[in-house]
Design a protein around this motif. Structure first.
Motif, PDB file in Angstrom:
ATOM      1  N   PHE A   1       0.879  -1.098  -0.127  1.00 20.16           N
ATOM      2  CA  PHE A   1      -0.042  -0.137  -0.061  1.00 20.16           C
ATOM      3  C   PHE A   1       0.802   1.315   0.063  1.00 20.16           C
ATOM      4  O   PHE A   1       1.904   1.260   0.725  1.00 20.16           O
ATOM      5  N   PRO A   2       0.507   2.149  -0.636  1.00 25.40           N
ATOM      6  CA  PRO A   2      -0.496   2.459  -1.454  1.00 25.40           C
ATOM      7  C   PRO A   2      -0.554   1.977  -2.792  1.00 25.40           C
ATOM      8  O   PRO A   2      -1.369   2.173  -3.725  1.00 25.40           O
TER       9      PRO A   2
ATOM     10  N   SER B   1      -1.145  -0.793  -4.310  1.00 23.85           N
ATOM     11  CA  SER B   1      -1.758  -2.078  -4.360  1.00 23.85           C
ATOM     12  C   SER B   1      -2.441  -2.223  -5.678  1.00 23.85           C
ATOM     13  O   SER B   1      -2.826  -1.386  -6.334  1.00 23.85           O
TER      14      SER B   1
ATOM     15  N   ASP C   1      -5.894  -3.112  -6.832  1.00 25.63           N
ATOM     16  CA  ASP C   1      -7.116  -3.198  -6.270  1.00 25.63           C
ATOM     17  C   ASP C   1      -8.023  -4.174  -6.599  1.00 25.63           C
ATOM     18  O   ASP C   1      -8.780  -4.812  -5.911  1.00 25.63           O
TER      19      ASP C   1
ATOM     20  N   ARG D   1      -9.884  -6.963  -4.281  1.00 24.66           N
ATOM     21  CA  ARG D   1     -11.499  -7.326  -4.246  1.00 24.66           C
ATOM     22  C   ARG D   1     -11.533  -8.792  -4.494  1.00 24.66           C
ATOM     23  O   ARG D   1     -12.583  -9.193  -3.893  1.00 24.66           O
TER      24      ARG D   1
ATOM     25  N   TYR E   1       2.889  -1.929   3.630  1.00 26.24           N
ATOM     26  CA  TYR E   1       3.121  -0.923   3.154  1.00 26.24           C
ATOM     27  C   TYR E   1       4.540  -1.004   2.168  1.00 26.24           C
ATOM     28  O   TYR E   1       5.399  -1.848   2.290  1.00 26.24           O
TER      29      TYR E   1
ATOM     30  N   LYS F   1      -1.951   8.051   2.456  1.00 26.13           N
ATOM     31  CA  LYS F   1      -2.657   7.196   1.656  1.00 26.13           C
ATOM     32  C   LYS F   1      -2.617   5.635   1.990  1.00 26.13           C
ATOM     33  O   LYS F   1      -3.769   4.939   1.744  1.00 26.13           O
ATOM     34  N   ALA F   2      -1.350   5.053   2.002  1.00 25.83           N
ATOM     35  CA  ALA F   2      -1.314   3.784   2.450  1.00 25.83           C
ATOM     36  C   ALA F   2      -1.905   3.225   3.892  1.00 25.83           C
ATOM     37  O   ALA F   2      -2.664   2.292   3.665  1.00 25.83           O
TER      38      ALA F   2
ATOM     39  N   LYS G   1      -4.730   4.688   4.879  1.00 25.36           N
ATOM     40  CA  LYS G   1      -6.148   4.584   4.816  1.00 25.36           C
ATOM     41  C   LYS G   1      -6.363   3.374   4.146  1.00 25.36           C
ATOM     42  O   LYS G   1      -7.572   2.649   4.340  1.00 25.36           O
ATOM     43  N   LYS G   2      -5.611   3.014   3.161  1.00 27.80           N
ATOM     44  CA  LYS G   2      -5.953   1.756   2.346  1.00 27.80           C
ATOM     45  C   LYS G   2      -5.882   0.227   3.290  1.00 27.80           C
ATOM     46  O   LYS G   2      -6.661  -0.599   2.908  1.00 27.80           O
TER      47      LYS G   2
ATOM     48  N   LYS H   1      -8.717  -0.107   5.541  1.00 31.63           N
ATOM     49  CA  LYS H   1      -9.889  -0.181   4.579  1.00 31.63           C
ATOM     50  C   LYS H   1      -9.962  -1.792   4.314  1.00 31.63           C
ATOM     51  O   LYS H   1     -10.827  -2.559   4.230  1.00 31.63           O
ATOM     52  N   PHE H   2      -8.738  -2.243   4.041  1.00 29.06           N
ATOM     53  CA  PHE H   2      -8.516  -3.866   3.658  1.00 29.06           C
ATOM     54  C   PHE H   2      -8.736  -4.590   4.763  1.00 29.06           C
ATOM     55  O   PHE H   2      -9.551  -5.531   4.739  1.00 29.06           O
TER      56      PHE H   2
END
Length: 229
Positions: free
Chosen positions: A15-16, A18, A20, A24, A45, A70-71, A73-74, A77-78
């Motif tokens: 991250f950031p 990744s 996506d 998912r 990271y 940003k990393a 936050k991702k 979320k993960f």
């Protein structure tokens, strides 16, 4: 008896940077199989802005602070998505060599502040409902299986450890088997969940072709396997 299976092993996400769509697909798989454990194998990271490779802000388009924000936050979320997809899964976070870049860069200039740096960086790797290993040298054991980010060549960790082992680090998903006397031990590499075309991967020898394997590792009562995604 404790329920150990299945175990989902999520490889290097960086991250950031990744991939996506791959993330998912992993979340959908977790929702489908409802793992007893979910382990992120380290390199949560990338810390590109802290690396030793030649780079510029114009290339990355992110300052160190922006990249880290940003990393984080991702990453949050993960782990939220994992726990929403499988509320009963037991979550573990390993530490990888990229995760240690923050600490190594700081201590390279002021090694006497190691105790301050450890305290300051710890929250980056803490998430509600997730158990985090303290550093990249600390193994996690589940049902006799060793989980470690890795630092050796693909397929050699299990032989070195003398037991079944799951790792990441090399970005090459797959399973290797070794015979040791009368027993067979295996090593599962959880692969790669980042974007191989991202600027943070620009240290590879080729620009557009990568040997990295996107996917996820899964272990159940029948053994280990890598699922390419």
């Amino acid at each position: 008896m404790a329920n150990y299976w299945p175990i989902v092993c999520v490889g290097d996400v960086h991250f950031p940077w990744s991939c996506d769509p791959t993330i998912r697909k992993i979340i959908r798989l977790i929702k489908d199989i409802q793992p007893a454990y979910t382990v992120q194998m380290g390199d949560l990271y990338d810390a590109f802005s802290w690396g030793r490779f030649a780079r510029s802000l114009s290339a990355s388009k992110l300052t160190p602070q922006e990249e880290l924000s940003k990393a984080r936050k991702k990453a949050e979320k993960f782990w939220c998505q994992v726990q929403e997809a499988a509320p009963d899964t037991r979550c573990h976070q390993l530490i990888g060599n990229h995760d240690e870049r923050f600490k190594k860069q700081i201590l390279g200039k002021a090694p006497e502040y190691d105790f301050i740096v450890d305290e300051g960086l710890r929250p980056l790797f803490e998430f509600p409902g997730v158990k985090t290993q303290p550093n990249e040298r600390t193994e996690l054991f589940i049902n006799g299986i060793c989980f470690i980010h890795g630092y050796r060549k693909h397929g050699t960790h299990a032989w070195h450890n003398g037991c079944n082992t799951v790792c990441g680090h090399t970005h090459k998903g797959g399973t290797v088997y070794h015979r040791r006397g009368d027993e067979v031990i295996w090593e599962l590499n959880a692969g790669f969940c980042a974007d191989p075309t991202a600027v943070s991967m620009s240290y590879t020898k080729q620009k557009t072709v990568s040997h990295y394997t996107k996917g996820v590792g899964v272990i159940d009562k029948h053994g280990p396997r890598f699922i390419a995604l």
